[in-house]
Design an enzyme around this catalytic site. Sequence first.
Site, PDB file in Angstrom:
ATOM      1  N   PHE A   1      39.902  10.218 -41.096  1.00  0.00           N
ATOM      2  CA  PHE A   1      39.000  11.046 -40.278  1.00  0.00           C
ATOM      3  C   PHE A   1      37.915  11.716 -41.108  1.00  0.00           C
ATOM      4  CE2 PHE A   1      41.673  14.492 -41.891  1.00  0.00           C
ATOM      5  CZ  PHE A   1      40.749  15.516 -42.043  1.00  0.00           C
TER       6      PHE A   1
ATOM      7  N   LYS B   1      39.075  -0.331 -37.634  1.00  0.00           N
ATOM      8  CA  LYS B   1      39.963   0.562 -36.871  1.00  0.00           C
ATOM      9  C   LYS B   1      39.732   1.951 -37.455  1.00  0.00           C
ATOM     10  CE  LYS B   1      43.288   2.771 -36.706  1.00  0.00           C
ATOM     11  NZ  LYS B   1      43.200   4.248 -36.499  1.00  0.00           N
TER      12      LYS B   1
ATOM     13  N   GLU C   1      41.386   7.865 -35.142  1.00  0.00           N
ATOM     14  CA  GLU C   1      41.353   8.219 -33.720  1.00  0.00           C
ATOM     15  C   GLU C   1      40.953   9.683 -33.510  1.00  0.00           C
ATOM     16  OE1 GLU C   1      43.795   7.555 -35.746  1.00  0.00           O
ATOM     17  OE2 GLU C   1      45.779   8.084 -34.988  1.00  0.00           O
ATOM     18  N   ARG C   2      40.796  10.448 -34.624  1.00  0.00           N
ATOM     19  CA  ARG C   2      40.385  11.857 -34.470  1.00  0.00           C
ATOM     20  C   ARG C   2      38.880  11.980 -34.205  1.00  0.00           C
ATOM     21  NH1 ARG C   2      44.902  12.400 -34.557  1.00  0.00           N
ATOM     22  NH2 ARG C   2      46.373  12.262 -36.279  1.00  0.00           N
TER      23      ARG C   2
ATOM     24  N   SER D   1      45.947   8.691 -46.241  1.00  0.00           N
ATOM     25  CA  SER D   1      46.914   9.415 -47.070  1.00  0.00           C
ATOM     26  C   SER D   1      47.835   8.422 -47.800  1.00  0.00           C
ATOM     27  CB  SER D   1      47.710  10.387 -46.213  1.00  0.00           C
ATOM     28  OG  SER D   1      48.229   9.718 -45.087  1.00  0.00           O
TER      29      SER D   1
ATOM     30  N   CYS E   1      38.516  13.734 -50.233  1.00  0.00           N
ATOM     31  CA  CYS E   1      39.430  13.186 -51.241  1.00  0.00           C
ATOM     32  C   CYS E   1      38.879  13.417 -52.641  1.00  0.00           C
ATOM     33  CB  CYS E   1      39.644  11.705 -51.006  1.00  0.00           C
ATOM     34  SG  CYS E   1      38.158  10.772 -51.285  1.00  0.00           S
TER      35      CYS E   1
ATOM     36  N   GLU F   1      49.030  17.223 -51.890  1.00  0.00           N
ATOM     37  CA  GLU F   1      47.659  17.429 -51.407  1.00  0.00           C
ATOM     38  C   GLU F   1      47.691  18.399 -50.228  1.00  0.00           C
ATOM     39  OE1 GLU F   1      45.990  13.989 -49.356  1.00  0.00           O
ATOM     40  OE2 GLU F   1      44.061  14.398 -50.289  1.00  0.00           O
TER      41      GLU F   1
HETATM   42  P1  NAD Z   1      45.859   9.226 -42.392  1.00  0.00           P
HETATM   43  O1  NAD Z   1      46.633   8.539 -43.447  1.00  0.00           O
HETATM   44  O2  NAD Z   1      46.584  10.119 -41.440  1.00  0.00           O
HETATM   45  O3  NAD Z   1      45.087   8.168 -41.473  1.00  0.00           O
HETATM   46  C1  NAD Z   1      44.339   7.118 -42.017  1.00  0.00           C
HETATM   47  C2  NAD Z   1      44.376   5.928 -41.063  1.00  0.00           C
HETATM   48  O4  NAD Z   1      45.725   5.487 -40.929  1.00  0.00           O
HETATM   49  C3  NAD Z   1      43.872   6.250 -39.659  1.00  0.00           C
HETATM   50  O5  NAD Z   1      43.053   5.213 -39.208  1.00  0.00           O
HETATM   51  C4  NAD Z   1      45.153   6.368 -38.848  1.00  0.00           C
HETATM   52  O6  NAD Z   1      44.992   5.972 -37.515  1.00  0.00           O
HETATM   53  C5  NAD Z   1      46.105   5.447 -39.564  1.00  0.00           C
HETATM   54  N1  NAD Z   1      47.503   5.888 -39.455  1.00  0.00           N
HETATM   55  C6  NAD Z   1      47.944   7.161 -39.275  1.00  0.00           C
HETATM   56  N2  NAD Z   1      49.289   7.186 -39.243  1.00  0.00           N
HETATM   57  C7  NAD Z   1      49.715   5.912 -39.399  1.00  0.00           C
HETATM   58  C8  NAD Z   1      50.997   5.303 -39.473  1.00  0.00           C
HETATM   59  N3  NAD Z   1      52.119   6.017 -39.365  1.00  0.00           N
HETATM   60  N4  NAD Z   1      51.067   3.966 -39.662  1.00  0.00           N
HETATM   61  C9  NAD Z   1      49.946   3.232 -39.785  1.00  0.00           C
HETATM   62  N5  NAD Z   1      48.697   3.768 -39.735  1.00  0.00           N
HETATM   63  C10 NAD Z   1      48.583   5.086 -39.547  1.00  0.00           C
HETATM   64  O7  NAD Z   1      44.691  10.010 -43.137  1.00  0.00           O
HETATM   65  P2  NAD Z   1      43.667  11.047 -42.539  1.00  0.00           P
HETATM   66  O8  NAD Z   1      44.389  12.340 -42.253  1.00  0.00           O
HETATM   67  O9  NAD Z   1      42.865  10.440 -41.460  1.00  0.00           O
HETATM   68  O10 NAD Z   1      42.686  11.240 -43.790  1.00  0.00           O
HETATM   69  C11 NAD Z   1      42.939  12.128 -44.841  1.00  0.00           C
HETATM   70  C12 NAD Z   1      43.601  11.448 -46.017  1.00  0.00           C
HETATM   71  O11 NAD Z   1      42.783  10.393 -46.489  1.00  0.00           O
HETATM   72  C13 NAD Z   1      43.778  12.379 -47.206  1.00  0.00           C
HETATM   73  O12 NAD Z   1      45.033  12.123 -47.794  1.00  0.00           O
HETATM   74  C14 NAD Z   1      42.658  11.976 -48.139  1.00  0.00           C
HETATM   75  O13 NAD Z   1      42.869  12.271 -49.496  1.00  0.00           O
HETATM   76  C15 NAD Z   1      42.612  10.516 -47.912  1.00  0.00           C
HETATM   77  N6  NAD Z   1      41.345   9.958 -48.325  1.00  0.00           N
HETATM   78  C16 NAD Z   1      41.324   9.197 -49.455  1.00  0.00           C
HETATM   79  C17 NAD Z   1      40.130   8.659 -49.907  1.00  0.00           C
HETATM   80  C18 NAD Z   1      40.099   7.809 -51.125  1.00  0.00           C
HETATM   81  O14 NAD Z   1      39.121   7.113 -51.312  1.00  0.00           O
HETATM   82  N7  NAD Z   1      41.105   7.818 -51.958  1.00  0.00           N
HETATM   83  C19 NAD Z   1      38.946   8.902 -49.197  1.00  0.00           C
HETATM   84  C20 NAD Z   1      39.007   9.692 -48.047  1.00  0.00           C
HETATM   85  C21 NAD Z   1      40.212  10.204 -47.618  1.00  0.00           C
END
Ligand code: NAD
Length: 504
Positions: free
Chosen positions: A148, A172, A175-176, A225, A280, A382
């Site tokens: 998100f 994909k 969804e937020r 994450s 991140c 984090e």
């Molecule tokens: P998230 O892991 O909750 O969601 C990321 C994606 O995974 C979304 O599209 C979501 O729909 C999907 N998802 C969520 N739960 C799932 C599950 N149980 N099984 C399969 N798919 C699932 O992350 P977020 O809260 O949207 O974003 C924040 C996180 O992203 C933080 O940890 C941040 O550090 C990380 N991030 C990392 C980078 C990088 O380049 N390393 C860049 C931006 C964000």
Amino acid sequence: MRVIDHFITGHAGGGAGREGDVFDPNTGAVQARVRLGTQKDLDAAVAAAQAAQPAWAATNPQRRARIMFNFKALVEAHMEELAHLLSSEHGKVIADAKGDIQRGLEVIEFCCGIPHVLKGEYTQGAGPGIDVYSMRQPLGIGAGITPFNFPAMIPLWMSGVAIASGNAFILKPSERDPSVPVRLAELMREAGLPEGILQVVHGDKEMVDAILDHPAIAAVSFVGSSDIAHYVYRRGVEAGKRVQAMGGAKNHGIVMPDADLDQVVADLAGAAFGSAGERCMALPVVVPVGEKTADALRAKLIPAIEALRVGVSTDQEAHYGPVVTAAHRGRVENWIQAGVDEGAELVIDGRGFALQGHEQGFFIGPSLFDRVTPEMQAYKEEIFGPVLQIVRAADFDEAVRLPSSHQYGNGVAIFTRNGHAAREFAARVNVGMVGINVPIPVPVAYHTFGGWKRSAFGDTNQHGMEGVRFWTKVKTVTQRWPDGSASVAEGGRTHDAFVIPTMG
Ligand code: NAD
């Protein structure tokens, strides 16, 4: 209520099925619903991609690049609209929303040069009469699953390079905040991209699993994450796909005794609290070297943090806006409590903050911890919120050791006037992206983005040449032409062989 639909070629929209809430974080109200797709929706997108991709791969790279040029101009023309839409679902202030879009556009600028970077290698005379050459070919259909926190930049990191390289791409998004990715896909279409080459499917775990298992999808790029990144990596690889999966982060900023502390404090205001810490590449841990440095830094940080203005995302004076959901605010507040329970000193407590007139918004004030230690869970994990932790280091070696032994290894920064210390630090630290007097060292688009350790699974980074390598496969041709085939030299049809085809 507005329903945010998939962007699938030939998909009429509508119909029954699960939906998710999309909030306005400024007010706390549900402002739209987003469709949560199923295998059926993905199958429709894959079928459209399969129909379109061969012709796209055969389109010469210069034409593909021209669409990138058109797209860049369209996004620039729609910057205000996109930034407001992004800010209204994410909660970041308008300037940060524009930055999100702009950093993504820089990858599109890189993609405008795709004909150059797709050129292969050539060796003449590798053996008697033998030449060897290599070419980069697209994988076919790729998918991206995005978080998100950068709803424009990260989809553009992936889709730009994948598409410019000749693939069809299925996104994909989170969804937020799903609206901006759909608008970007619409603008790509308006720029001249054929139908079926960039599609957007919405959803949650059900859609992610369908993508990971789909036999026609050759590669998956994920950012989110770490636990989910690891899951995506394992399941995707198990299904025989190429997978890159970027995860969470806990970036440290090392402050050497000779650093310009006023500059460090100004940098930390942006790097630790900007975008409510939901980056991140944020800098949520600061490591002053020596007690004297720590005390001086703390004394300067307190008034600077107290002066930060938290406001609605359209407030031009606001330093940062609300976090993305009430659930996320609860998570951040729980980590603050965990830090207190583990014995860290909570110097500024941002919990319980309410913005007048927006009491239901997902706001949280800035927090500062001192005397955080590496054993604390609140340090190891984090937090992803407006919380800065001071971890005091006795000397340079300890300051190198802290980020190096942390589970995450996305980014790190050192603040110093000493070139030798900086050089030593950059060489020794066990982290993927390093800033020297640069608090958020996000590499420019023609370099490459990626962390180490639990911040990234897989071995290829995002964008730059690493991105091109991820989205293409190399074919190597070894050729020998027998003498007898040199009919061209014997006249007759010589000129046909040298007619230069029209490239346009
Ligand atoms: P998230 O892991 O909750 O969601 C990321 C994606 O995974 C979304 O599209 C979501 O729909 C999907 N998802 C969520 N739960 C799932 C599950 N149980 N099984 C399969 N798919 C699932 O992350 P977020 O809260 O949207 O974003 C924040 C996180 O992203 C933080 O940890 C941040 O550090 C990380 N991030 C990392 C980078 C990088 O380049 N390393 C860049 C931006 C964000």
